[in-house]
Design an enzyme around this catalytic site. Structure first.
Site, PDB file in Angstrom:
ATOM      1  CD  GLU A 128      15.909  -2.577  11.397  1.00 45.46           C
ATOM      2  OE1 GLU A 128      16.319  -1.512  11.897  1.00 45.46           O
ATOM      3  OE2 GLU A 128      15.935  -3.669  11.993  1.00 45.46           O
TER       4      GLU A 128
ATOM      5  CB  ALA B 209      -0.913  -0.005   1.221  1.00 46.63           C
TER       6      ALA B 209
ATOM      7  CE  LYS C 268      13.244   9.048  11.219  1.00 52.52           C
ATOM      8  NZ  LYS C 268      14.228   9.691  10.314  1.00 52.52           N
TER       9      LYS C 268
ATOM     10  CE  LYS D 226       9.422   9.627   9.995  1.00 57.22           C
ATOM     11  NZ  LYS D 226       9.760   9.566   8.555  1.00 57.22           N
TER      12      LYS D 226
ATOM     13  N   GLY E 112       7.837   2.683  -1.933  1.00 58.85           N
ATOM     14  CA  GLY E 112       7.042   1.552  -2.394  1.00 58.85           C
ATOM     15  C   GLY E 112       7.465   1.068  -3.764  1.00 58.85           C
TER      16      GLY E 112
END
Length: 437
Positions: free
Chosen positions: A131, A10, A207, A107, A16
Site C-alpha cells: 500500500e 529491513a 507508481k 515502487k 522504518g
C-alpha cells in the site's frame, strides 16, 4: 488470543523508524484491532548507533537484510531499503521463498520485478502487500484491489509525486521560478540532492504502472509510459494557465481505449474549479473512474515518515488478521498467469485539447504563418492570443494557442512545421489540457 505476529524491519530510515515508533506507541490499540500482539522482533540497518527515537534493544540486529529475510524468528519481512535491485530485491525474494509474508513501500522494485515476486507469493500462499508504494498514506491499492469488486475501471489518474506538486504550487502562489522552488524543496527535504527521478516524472511513472495493472488487469509495463517532467515549466506557462482558468499539475494518467491501454506522465492543465486542481503542496490525489460507482477521488499525504508508516502498518495489520489456511487474494488483483498482456494504445485525442506557447519573431506574417500550420494539421483553435513575450527583447512576441480536441500527432506536426519555418526564437511549449474531476 492468537500467537504474536513477529515482524522484521529491513531499513530504519525515516519510514522504518516511524513504523517502529508507531507500533511501539500504539501496541495496545493494534492488539485490540488485530486480535494478537504485533511485535518487532528483528531489524536490519547499517548504523546501530544512530538515535532513531525508538527503543530497539529487544530486537535482534542483522547486519545483512537477506539474513533477516531468511530468519525463522520472523513471520513478516518489512522491506524499507529501497531500490529496484541489490539487497532490496534479493531480500524480498528470499523472504517470499522462505514462506514469509512481505510488506514493502518500494515502487521501483514492484514496477520492475513485481510480477515474478507476485508469482512466488502466490505459489507459497503468502501475502505481498505494498500500500505504501503508491501515494503514501492514501489507501489506493486496497481500493483498486479489494473495494471495487464488480466495477470496470475506465481511467485512473492523479498527482502521485509530492515534490513536483510542491514546486508547481509555490511557482503559482509566489511567482518564483522553477529553479528557485527546487532549491527550496531540497533545503526543506522535499526533494533529493539529485532530484531528477522526481522532477522528470520517473517516480510518478513507477507508481502509475502499478495502478495500471490493478485497474485494468494487465501485466506491468513501466517501459511503455509516455514521459515528460516539469523542469521546462516557466512562469509564463503558470500565468497563461491562470488567465485561461487552468492550473498546471504533473499527472499520471492511465486509461482504456479502443486500441489498448494508454499510460502517460506529463504536465497537465486542469480547470481551476476541478477538485484535483485544489490539491496543493506535497499532497497526493488519485481519481478512479468506474462504470458503477462513477468517479472516486482519494486525497491525502503522499510522502513522509508518518504517512508512509501508516500504510505499512495497515498492511501488517491485514496480515495479522489473516488466519492459517486462509486463501489470500492475488497480489495484483488476479493471479499473475491471468493478467492480460499489456497492449499499448496510440496517444489519442484529449478532451479539452492542448495549450501551445510559442515565442516568435515580432514581424509581419508570423501570426498568419502559425495559423496556417494549425489549419494544415486540421487543428481547430479555441483561442489564439498574441502578447509581449515578457522579456526585454522588443523583437519577440508570445503567441498562446488553445486547441479544441485533437491528436498528439497533429499538434507535433504543426509545431514542427512552425519550427522549420523559422518563426520561433525559443523552444515551443506544449501542455495537454485534461478533463478532470
Amino acid at each position: 488470543m492468537a500467537e504474536a505476529l513477529r515482524i522484521g524491519i529491513a531499513g530504519l530510515g525515516t519510514v522504518g523508524a516511524s513504523v517502529a515508533r508507531v507500533m511501539q506507541a500504539k501496541a495496545a490499540e493494534l492488539t485490540r484491532q488485530c486480535g494478537r500482539d504485533l511485535v518487532v522482533t528483528a531489524v536490519s540497518a547499517r548504523d546501530r548507533s544512530r538515535d532513531r527515537g525508538v527503543d530497539l534493544s529487544g530486537a535482534a540486529w542483522f547486519e545483512d537484510p537477506v539474513a533477516l529475510a531468511k530468519s525463522a524468528d520472523i513471520d513478516v519481512f518489512v522491506e524499507l531499503i529501497g531500490g529496484e535491485e541489490g539487497p532490496a530485491r534479493t531480500a524480498v525474494k528470499t523472504a517470499l521463498e522462505a514462506g514469509r509474508h512481505v510488506v514493502t513501500a518500494n515502487k521501483a522494485l514492484l514496477s520492475k520485478h513485481g510480477l515474478p515476486l507476485a508469482e512466488i507469493a502466490e505459489k507459497k500462499g503468502v501475502l505481498l502487500n505494498y500500500e505504501a508504494a503508491v501515494a503514501g498514506g492514501i489507501p489506493v491499492i486496497k481500493t483498486l484491489r479489494e473495494s471495487l469488486a464488480g466495477n470496470s475501471v475506465s481511467r485512473v489518474f492523479g498527482i502521485l509525486n509530492g515534490t513536483c506538486n510542491y514546486i508547481l504550487t509555490r511557482m503559482e502562489a509566489e511567482g518564483i521560478s522553477f529553479e528557485a522552488c527546487l532549491k527550496d524543496a531540497q533545503r526543506l527535504g522535499y526533494a533529493e540532492a539529485d532530484p531528477t527521478f522526481d522532477i522528470e516524472g520517473n517516480d510518478t511513472a513507477h507508481k502509475l504502472s502499478i495502478l495500471t495493472s490493478l485497474a485494468f488487469g494487465t501485466r506491468i509495463a513501466s517501459n511503455d509510459i509516455y514521459l515528460e517532467g516539469i523542469s521546462n515549466i516557466t512562469q509564463a506557462d503558470i500565468r497563461a494557465a491562470a488567465e485561461l482558468g487552468y492550473r498546471i499539475k504533473l499527472l499520471g494518467v492511465a486509461q482504456k481505449t479502443e486500441s489498448g491501454i494508454e499510460q502517460r506522465v506529463h504536465p497537465t492543465m486542469v480547470p481551476t474549479a476541478s477538485v484535483i486542481a485544489q490539491v496543493h503542496g506535497v499532497t497526493n490525489a488519485v481519481a478512479i473512474e468506474t462504470d458503477i460507482l462513477g468517479e472516486l477521488l482519494l486525497s491525502g499525504p503522499g510522502a513522509g515518515g508518518n504517512a508512509t508508516a501508516s500504510a505499512v502498518i495497515g498492511d501488517i495489520a491485514d496480515i495479522a488478521k489473516s488466519r492459517p489456511g486462509f486463501q489470500h487474494g492475488p497480489v495484483f488483483g488476479r493471479p499473475v498467469k491471468e493478467l492480460k498482456p499489456y497492449k499499448k494504445a496510440q496517444m489519442r485525442s484529449h478532451a479539452g485539447g492542448y495549450f501551445i506557447r510559442l515565442t516568435v519573431h515580432d514581424r509581419t506574417g508570423v501570426f498568419a504563418g502559425v495559423a496556417r500550420r494549425m489549419a494544415d494539421s486540421d487543428i481547430s483553435l479555441e483561442s489564439i492570443v498574441q502578447q509581449s513575450a515578457g522579456s526585454e527583447k522588443p523583437s519577440e512576441k508570445t503567441v498562446v494557442l488553445v486547441t479544441h480536441e485533437t491528436t498528439e500527432a497533429a499538434v507535433r506536426k504543426a509545431v514542427d512545421g512552425i519550427t522549420r519555418d523559422g518563426l520561433l526564437t525559443d523552444k515551443p511549449q506544449v501542455i495537454r489540457i485534461e478533463r478532470a474531476g
